[in-house]
Design an enzyme around this catalytic site. Structure first.
Site, mmCIF file in Angstrom:
data_model
loop_
_atom_site.group_PDB
_atom_site.id
_atom_site.type_symbol
_atom_site.label_atom_id
_atom_site.label_comp_id
_atom_site.label_asym_id
_atom_site.label_seq_id
_atom_site.Cartn_x
_atom_site.Cartn_y
_atom_site.Cartn_z
ATOM 1 N N LYS A 1 0.846 -1.210 0.000
ATOM 2 C CA LYS A 1 0.000 0.000 0.000
ATOM 3 C C LYS A 1 0.868 1.242 0.000
ATOM 4 O O LYS A 1 2.033 1.221 0.411
ATOM 5 C CB LYS A 1 -0.931 0.033 1.216
ATOM 6 C CG LYS A 1 -0.242 0.045 2.602
ATOM 7 C CD LYS A 1 0.155 1.402 3.133
ATOM 8 C CE LYS A 1 0.893 1.296 4.473
ATOM 9 N NZ LYS A 1 1.687 2.445 4.855
ATOM 10 N N PRO B 1 9.009 -4.342 -0.209
ATOM 11 C CA PRO B 1 10.205 -4.054 0.589
ATOM 12 C C PRO B 1 9.931 -4.181 2.087
ATOM 13 O O PRO B 1 8.876 -3.789 2.560
ATOM 14 C CB PRO B 1 10.555 -2.605 0.226
ATOM 15 C CG PRO B 1 9.350 -2.046 -0.450
ATOM 16 C CD PRO B 1 8.617 -3.199 -1.044
ATOM 17 N N ALA C 1 10.248 -3.355 5.989
ATOM 18 C CA ALA C 1 10.408 -2.113 6.764
ATOM 19 C C ALA C 1 10.485 -0.907 5.818
ATOM 20 O O ALA C 1 11.265 0.004 6.010
ATOM 21 C CB ALA C 1 11.631 -2.173 7.675
ATOM 22 N N ALA D 1 3.643 -1.680 4.199
ATOM 23 C CA ALA D 1 2.786 -2.676 4.853
ATOM 24 C C ALA D 1 3.057 -4.108 4.400
ATOM 25 O O ALA D 1 2.123 -4.899 4.231
ATOM 26 C CB ALA D 1 1.310 -2.321 4.671
ATOM 27 N N GLY D 2 4.337 -4.436 4.239
ATOM 28 C CA GLY D 2 4.694 -5.796 3.811
ATOM 29 C C GLY D 2 4.277 -6.857 4.815
ATOM 30 O O GLY D 2 3.691 -7.881 4.443
ATOM 31 N N ASP E 1 -2.728 -1.896 9.774
ATOM 32 C CA ASP E 1 -2.848 -1.910 8.309
ATOM 33 C C ASP E 1 -3.404 -3.231 7.766
ATOM 34 O O ASP E 1 -3.653 -3.348 6.562
ATOM 35 C CB ASP E 1 -1.468 -1.693 7.658
ATOM 36 C CG ASP E 1 -0.930 -0.290 7.901
ATOM 37 O OD1 ASP E 1 -1.722 0.603 8.252
ATOM 38 O OD2 ASP E 1 0.290 -0.093 7.731
HETATM 39 P P1 ATP Z 1 4.012 -0.522 7.834
HETATM 40 O O1 ATP Z 1 4.016 0.202 6.547
HETATM 41 O O2 ATP Z 1 2.805 -1.390 8.028
HETATM 42 O O3 ATP Z 1 4.323 0.322 9.012
HETATM 43 P P2 ATP Z 1 6.489 -1.608 6.976
HETATM 44 O O4 ATP Z 1 6.086 -1.943 5.584
HETATM 45 O O5 ATP Z 1 7.284 -0.369 7.197
HETATM 46 O O6 ATP Z 1 5.185 -1.580 7.846
HETATM 47 P P3 ATP Z 1 7.175 -4.326 7.387
HETATM 48 O O7 ATP Z 1 7.764 -4.754 6.088
HETATM 49 O O8 ATP Z 1 5.793 -4.751 7.678
HETATM 50 O O9 ATP Z 1 7.301 -2.757 7.573
HETATM 51 O O10 ATP Z 1 8.179 -4.828 8.516
HETATM 52 C C1 ATP Z 1 8.324 -4.233 9.775
HETATM 53 C C2 ATP Z 1 9.003 -5.241 10.696
HETATM 54 O O11 ATP Z 1 8.075 -6.287 10.970
HETATM 55 C C3 ATP Z 1 10.209 -5.916 10.064
HETATM 56 O O12 ATP Z 1 11.393 -5.263 10.424
HETATM 57 C C4 ATP Z 1 10.157 -7.339 10.600
HETATM 58 O O13 ATP Z 1 11.049 -7.507 11.683
HETATM 59 C C5 ATP Z 1 8.741 -7.527 11.142
HETATM 60 N N1 ATP Z 1 7.960 -8.571 10.438
HETATM 61 C C6 ATP Z 1 7.194 -9.499 11.007
HETATM 62 N N2 ATP Z 1 6.591 -10.277 10.097
HETATM 63 C C7 ATP Z 1 6.989 -9.839 8.893
HETATM 64 C C8 ATP Z 1 6.699 -10.256 7.570
HETATM 65 N N3 ATP Z 1 5.891 -11.292 7.294
HETATM 66 N N4 ATP Z 1 7.254 -9.559 6.565
HETATM 67 C C9 ATP Z 1 8.051 -8.493 6.835
HETATM 68 N N5 ATP Z 1 8.379 -8.102 8.076
HETATM 69 C C10 ATP Z 1 7.858 -8.741 9.103
#
Ligand code: ATP
Length: 304
Positions: A16, A101, A103, A107-108, A143
């Site tokens: 997203k 990507p 983190a 919202a991966g 999310d």
């Molecule tokens: P958001 O946009 O929802 O705030 P993000 O996209 O910045 O999140 P994510 O990719 O969701 O960040 O990862 C954040 C942290 O969540 C990672 O550093 C990781 O340690 C942890 N995590 C737990 N499960 C997962 C997963 N299935 N995929 C990615 N990271 C995960």
């Protein structure tokens, strides 16, 4: 009627971008009150579930070394939460092919949780309403409900209360993926610090932006993109300013930090423009890698 669910079962869930991210004050529960407009993009993770004797996780693709393969992984937490609620056996092999990507503010982890929820509910033949799945989704992360629903939506509360938004046509995006991730809680803490030190501008109402999304006109949407977390993300990773500048110089209509960053999302006038902007950004050395994507796309979907 008996239906046979093929196994392994694969569910695809989208990344997203927040077109509008207004961050309000901190609530007593520690979360910030949000008003946000999400759009689901054609960048996705695939989560494959296979019945097994134990709950195991296997992750491949984008940023694997930062993804936990223990029970803290959001996909595993999703399966366990659903199993506990409906009295099922959570044992299964979960394979995650990451295209989103890690983190990156896209919202991966939430996408994987949404995919695992839909996958497990399908695998177990659970006869549950969408509302119930949404409730479990919201308990896993703010999310996750949006990752289930996809398309374009207005989110309030922590972002988990969704109202679908009308969107016409297709918007074209170039995404600049950063070398280092950013921790979402750290970005919120930095915003709180900036707000204590001064009074950074806050996003207003998303009404004009919602009208622009409904019009399908990227030129109308571009000046309305706004993210209250951007100042905090730039404060923690000042190099992102160069990335944003480079995208604009390459011909993007607008550039914003996606969610809590550090991915930068550039809105482009056409699919061709998005490729051109991506090529220039890659050549400018201002990011780790680039992707082009379009939106809106559906939320978590079982892959036939
Ligand atoms: P958001 O946009 O929802 O705030 P993000 O996209 O910045 O999140 P994510 O990719 O969701 O960040 O990862 C954040 C942290 O969540 C990672 O550093 C990781 O340690 C942890 N995590 C737990 N499960 C997962 C997963 N299935 N995929 C990615 N990271 C995960």
């Amino acid at each position: 009627m008996l239906s046979v669910v093929p196994t392994p079962l694969t569910v695809r869930a989208p990344a997203k971008v927040n077109l509008h991210l207004g961050v309000g004050d901190v609530r007593p529960d520690g979360f910030h009150e949000l008003v946000t407009v999400f759009q689901a993009l054609s960048l996705h993770d695939d989560v494959t579930l296979t019945p097994a004797d134990a709950l195991t996780l296997h992750v491949t693709g984008e940023g694997v070394r930062d993804v936990p393969t223990d029970p803290t992984n959001l996909a595993a937490r999703a399966v366990v939460a659903l199993a506990e609620r409906y009295g099922r056996d959570p044992n299964m092999r979960i394979d995650i092919a990451k295209g989103i990507p890690v983190a990156g503010g896209m919202a991966g982890g939430s996408a994987d949780a949404a995919a695992a929820l839909l996958g497990a509910a399908t695998l177990w033949g659970l006869d549950i309403e969408r509302d119930e799945l949404d409730e479990v989704a919201a308990s896993l992360g703010s999310d996750v409900p949006f990752s289930l629903h996809g398309h374009t939506a207005l989110g309030t509360g922590r972002g988990e209360r969704l109202i679908p938004a009308l969107a016409r046509g297709e918007f074209h995006w170039t995404l600049a993926l950063a070398r280092e991730g950013l921790s979402t809680p750290a970005v919120y803490r930095e915003l709180d610090r900036l707000r204590e030190a001064g009074d950074p501008p806050r996003a207003g109402s998303p009404d004009d932006l919602l009208a622009a999304v409904a019009s399908g006109d990227p030129h109308r949407l571009a000046p309305l993109l706004v993210n209250d977390l951007q100042a905090a993300a730039l404060s923690l990773q000042p190099g992102l300013r160069r990335t944003l500048r480079a995208g604009m110089e390459a011909g993007a209509l607008a550039g914003i930090v996606s969610g809590s960053g550090p991915t930068c999302a550039f809105l482009c006038a056409s699919a061709d423009d998005a490729v051109d902007v991506g090529t220039e950004l890659a050549g400018a050395g201002v990011c780790r890698t680039v992707r082009v994507a379009s939106g809106p796309v559906p939320g978590a979907t079982v892959v036939p």
